[in-house]
Design a protein around this motif. Structure first.
Motif, PDB file in Angstrom:
ATOM      1  N   ALA A   1     133.255 -35.667  10.700  1.00 22.61           N
ATOM      2  CA  ALA A   1     134.495 -36.545  11.214  1.00 22.61           C
ATOM      3  C   ALA A   1     135.653 -36.159  10.976  1.00 22.61           C
ATOM      4  CB  ALA A   1     134.101 -38.014  11.101  1.00 22.61           C
ATOM      5  N   MET A   2     136.067 -35.761   9.670  1.00 21.41           N
ATOM      6  CA  MET A   2     137.513 -35.556   9.353  1.00 21.41           C
ATOM      7  C   MET A   2     137.886 -33.791   9.946  1.00 21.41           C
ATOM      8  SD  MET A   2     138.672 -37.922   7.580  1.00 21.41           S
ATOM      9  CE  MET A   2     140.163 -37.319   6.583  1.00 21.41           C
ATOM     10  N   LYS A   3     137.136 -33.434  10.466  1.00 17.28           N
ATOM     11  CA  LYS A   3     137.494 -32.099  11.184  1.00 17.28           C
ATOM     12  C   LYS A   3     137.907 -32.346  12.226  1.00 17.28           C
ATOM     13  CE  LYS A   3     133.637 -29.099   9.164  1.00 17.28           C
ATOM     14  NZ  LYS A   3     132.418 -28.165   9.487  1.00 17.28           N
ATOM     15  N   LEU A   4     137.870 -33.482  12.897  1.00 17.35           N
ATOM     16  CA  LEU A   4     138.803 -33.865  14.061  1.00 17.35           C
ATOM     17  C   LEU A   4     140.322 -33.840  13.610  1.00 17.35           C
ATOM     18  CD1 LEU A   4     136.772 -36.884  15.334  1.00 17.35           C
ATOM     19  CD2 LEU A   4     137.097 -34.558  16.617  1.00 17.35           C
ATOM     20  N   LEU A   5     140.688 -33.791  12.471  1.00 17.86           N
ATOM     21  CA  LEU A   5     141.998 -33.766  11.956  1.00 17.86           C
ATOM     22  C   LEU A   5     142.531 -32.471  11.500  1.00 17.86           C
ATOM     23  CD1 LEU A   5     141.894 -36.953   9.678  1.00 17.86           C
ATOM     24  CD2 LEU A   5     142.507 -36.743  12.114  1.00 17.86           C
ATOM     25  N   ALA A   6     141.800 -31.438  11.755  1.00 19.16           N
ATOM     26  CA  ALA A   6     141.913 -29.949  11.451  1.00 19.16           C
ATOM     27  C   ALA A   6     143.204 -29.310  12.228  1.00 19.16           C
ATOM     28  CB  ALA A   6     140.910 -28.975  11.290  1.00 19.16           C
TER      29      ALA A   6
ATOM     30  N   GLN B   1     150.490 -38.486   9.314  1.00 19.08           N
ATOM     31  CA  GLN B   1     151.484 -37.564   9.757  1.00 19.08           C
ATOM     32  C   GLN B   1     152.677 -37.738   8.919  1.00 19.08           C
ATOM     33  OE1 GLN B   1     150.755 -38.476  13.950  1.00 19.08           O
ATOM     34  NE2 GLN B   1     149.599 -36.460  14.267  1.00 19.08           N
ATOM     35  N   ALA B   2     153.048 -38.873   8.754  1.00 19.86           N
ATOM     36  CA  ALA B   2     154.308 -39.340   8.158  1.00 19.86           C
ATOM     37  C   ALA B   2     154.210 -38.884   6.635  1.00 19.86           C
ATOM     38  CB  ALA B   2     154.707 -40.956   8.183  1.00 19.86           C
ATOM     39  N   ASP B   3     153.078 -39.158   6.089  1.00 16.46           N
ATOM     40  CA  ASP B   3     152.993 -38.676   4.637  1.00 16.46           C
ATOM     41  C   ASP B   3     152.470 -37.176   4.493  1.00 16.46           C
ATOM     42  OD1 ASP B   3     150.337 -38.475   4.529  1.00 16.46           O
ATOM     43  OD2 ASP B   3     150.275 -40.444   3.682  1.00 16.46           O
ATOM     44  N   ARG B   4     152.489 -36.544   5.529  1.00 22.42           N
ATOM     45  CA  ARG B   4     152.279 -35.040   5.614  1.00 22.42           C
ATOM     46  C   ARG B   4     150.777 -34.709   5.209  1.00 22.42           C
ATOM     47  NH1 ARG B   4     157.641 -32.066   4.327  1.00 22.42           N
ATOM     48  NH2 ARG B   4     158.919 -32.934   5.955  1.00 22.42           N
ATOM     49  N   SER B   5     149.793 -35.960   5.117  1.00 16.73           N
ATOM     50  CA  SER B   5     148.537 -35.695   4.886  1.00 16.73           C
ATOM     51  C   SER B   5     147.615 -35.214   6.094  1.00 16.73           C
ATOM     52  CB  SER B   5     148.027 -36.799   3.993  1.00 16.73           C
ATOM     53  OG  SER B   5     148.064 -38.016   4.699  1.00 16.73           O
TER      54      SER B   5
ATOM     55  N   ASP C   1     146.708 -45.907  13.665  1.00 16.17           N
ATOM     56  CA  ASP C   1     147.904 -46.092  12.840  1.00 16.17           C
ATOM     57  C   ASP C   1     147.741 -45.367  11.410  1.00 16.17           C
ATOM     58  OD1 ASP C   1     150.305 -47.620  12.103  1.00 16.17           O
ATOM     59  OD2 ASP C   1     148.844 -48.829  10.746  1.00 16.17           O
ATOM     60  N   LEU C   2     146.442 -45.168  11.053  1.00 17.89           N
ATOM     61  CA  LEU C   2     146.131 -44.335   9.687  1.00 17.89           C
ATOM     62  C   LEU C   2     146.556 -42.961  10.087  1.00 17.89           C
ATOM     63  CD1 LEU C   2     143.155 -46.030   8.487  1.00 17.89           C
ATOM     64  CD2 LEU C   2     145.286 -46.273   7.393  1.00 17.89           C
ATOM     65  N   ILE C   3     146.255 -42.644  11.244  1.00 18.51           N
ATOM     66  CA  ILE C   3     146.695 -40.971  11.543  1.00 18.51           C
ATOM     67  C   ILE C   3     148.084 -40.797  11.445  1.00 18.51           C
ATOM     68  CG2 ILE C   3     146.581 -39.339  13.377  1.00 18.51           C
ATOM     69  CD1 ILE C   3     143.579 -40.610  13.962  1.00 18.51           C
ATOM     70  N   ARG C   4     148.569 -41.713  12.086  1.00 18.66           N
ATOM     71  CA  ARG C   4     150.493 -41.892  12.126  1.00 18.66           C
ATOM     72  C   ARG C   4     150.701 -42.008  10.696  1.00 18.66           C
ATOM     73  NH1 ARG C   4     149.436 -45.215  16.711  1.00 18.66           N
ATOM     74  NH2 ARG C   4     149.758 -44.099  18.496  1.00 18.66           N
ATOM     75  N   GLN C   5     150.254 -42.762   9.816  1.00 21.47           N
ATOM     76  CA  GLN C   5     150.875 -42.828   8.693  1.00 21.47           C
ATOM     77  C   GLN C   5     150.506 -41.656   7.859  1.00 21.47           C
ATOM     78  OE1 GLN C   5     149.293 -46.226   6.373  1.00 21.47           O
ATOM     79  NE2 GLN C   5     149.562 -47.453   8.370  1.00 21.47           N
TER      80      GLN C   5
ATOM     81  N   ARG D   1     145.409 -40.136   4.654  1.00 23.79           N
ATOM     82  CA  ARG D   1     144.198 -39.455   4.960  1.00 23.79           C
ATOM     83  C   ARG D   1     143.057 -39.863   4.100  1.00 23.79           C
ATOM     84  NH1 ARG D   1     143.682 -33.907   7.224  1.00 23.79           N
ATOM     85  NH2 ARG D   1     141.745 -33.348   6.611  1.00 23.79           N
ATOM     86  N   GLU D   2     143.363 -40.007   2.957  1.00 23.89           N
ATOM     87  CA  GLU D   2     142.218 -40.565   1.946  1.00 23.89           C
ATOM     88  C   GLU D   2     141.784 -41.895   2.532  1.00 23.89           C
ATOM     89  OE1 GLU D   2     144.344 -40.639  -1.511  1.00 23.89           O
ATOM     90  OE2 GLU D   2     143.645 -38.555  -2.159  1.00 23.89           O
ATOM     91  N   ARG D   3     142.621 -42.890   2.732  1.00 27.40           N
ATOM     92  CA  ARG D   3     142.264 -44.184   3.421  1.00 27.40           C
ATOM     93  C   ARG D   3     141.442 -44.119   4.662  1.00 27.40           C
ATOM     94  NH1 ARG D   3     147.956 -45.059   2.255  1.00 27.40           N
ATOM     95  NH2 ARG D   3     148.545 -45.211   4.441  1.00 27.40           N
ATOM     96  N   LEU D   4     141.946 -43.145   5.657  1.00 19.20           N
ATOM     97  CA  LEU D   4     140.953 -42.958   6.817  1.00 19.20           C
ATOM     98  C   LEU D   4     139.626 -42.298   6.455  1.00 19.20           C
ATOM     99  CD1 LEU D   4     141.147 -42.672   9.902  1.00 19.20           C
ATOM    100  CD2 LEU D   4     141.906 -40.548   9.683  1.00 19.20           C
TER     101      LEU D   4
END
Length: 207
Positions: free
Chosen positions: A202-207, A157-161, A151-155, A95-98
């Motif tokens: 932009a990050m609100k798309l991940l809420a 989801q994998a690290d639960r961020s 890919d960053l979004i999938r990562q 999430r921080e990388r994204l």
């Protein structure tokens, strides 16, 4: 290592080592011209002045203006990919990388850099409809960036961020539209002044 372009020996010149110039350095100067002026408004004269080469040297090395442009576009995309990849490695959670990557796009759209414009976006607007080779390069560039975001979004989801309910591909596609749109408004000097606030939205798309 920088590529060195060797120019054929000129007629009437004494034998000896052919003239050399730093190809990457010359292309970097061409990139700036194409970003600021676009393809159609750039002349060989503009390129010779910016690159510090005689027109004959350019024609020997690149054949014509379009060849210079394609080489400059390829180098521009290579350099941007390297910059984005470095930013994407800098943070800890996905999430921080994204967030860092989105921040890079916002910063790139601001100030002098923003007003120079993005060569990918400029080429898409000016040339992609009429030039299939340019269109293929632009499509590939946007697809690479979209795949990186997904890919960053999938990562995440994998690290639960990042929540598992988020669709990585659809969200990445929307983010690409946002980031490339930023380069357009940045060209007009209208990029968001507050990078953090723009990224927060932009990050609100991940809420």
């Amino acid at each position: 290592m920088r590529a060195m372009a060797k120019l054929p020996q000129e007629v009437g010149r004494p034998r000896g080592r052919p003239r050399e110039f730093d190809l990457d350095e010359a292309l970097d100067k061409a990139i700036r011209v194409f970003r600021e002026q676009g393809y159609n408004a750039t002349s060989i004269g503009d390129l010779t002045e910016a690159m510090g080469l005689a027109s004959g040297s350019i024609y020997k090395a690149f054949k014509d203006k379009r060849t210079v442009f394609l080489a400059a576009l390829d180098r521009y995309m290579l350099l941007r990919n390297e910059q984005i990849a470095a930013v994407a490695r800098a943070a800890r959670t996905a999430r921080e990388r994204l967030r860092a990557v989105l921040g890079f796009y916002v910063e790139s759209a601001k100030g002098v850099e923003g007003r120079r414009g993005c060569m990918v976006v400029g080429s898409a607007i000016e040339l992609a409809i009429a030039d299939r080779e340019v269109a293929a390069r632009i499509t590939a560039a946007l697809s690479r960036n979209e795949a990186l975001l997904a890919d960053l979004i999938r990562q995440g989801q994998a690290d639960r961020s990042i929540p598992g309910k988020i669709d990585p591909d659809e969200t990445a596609r929307v983010m690409i539209c946002l980031t490339q749109g930023l380069r357009v408004v940045g060209r007009a000097g209208r990029a968001p002044a507050d990078t953090s606030a723009a990224v927060d939205i932009a990050m609100k798309l991940l809420a």
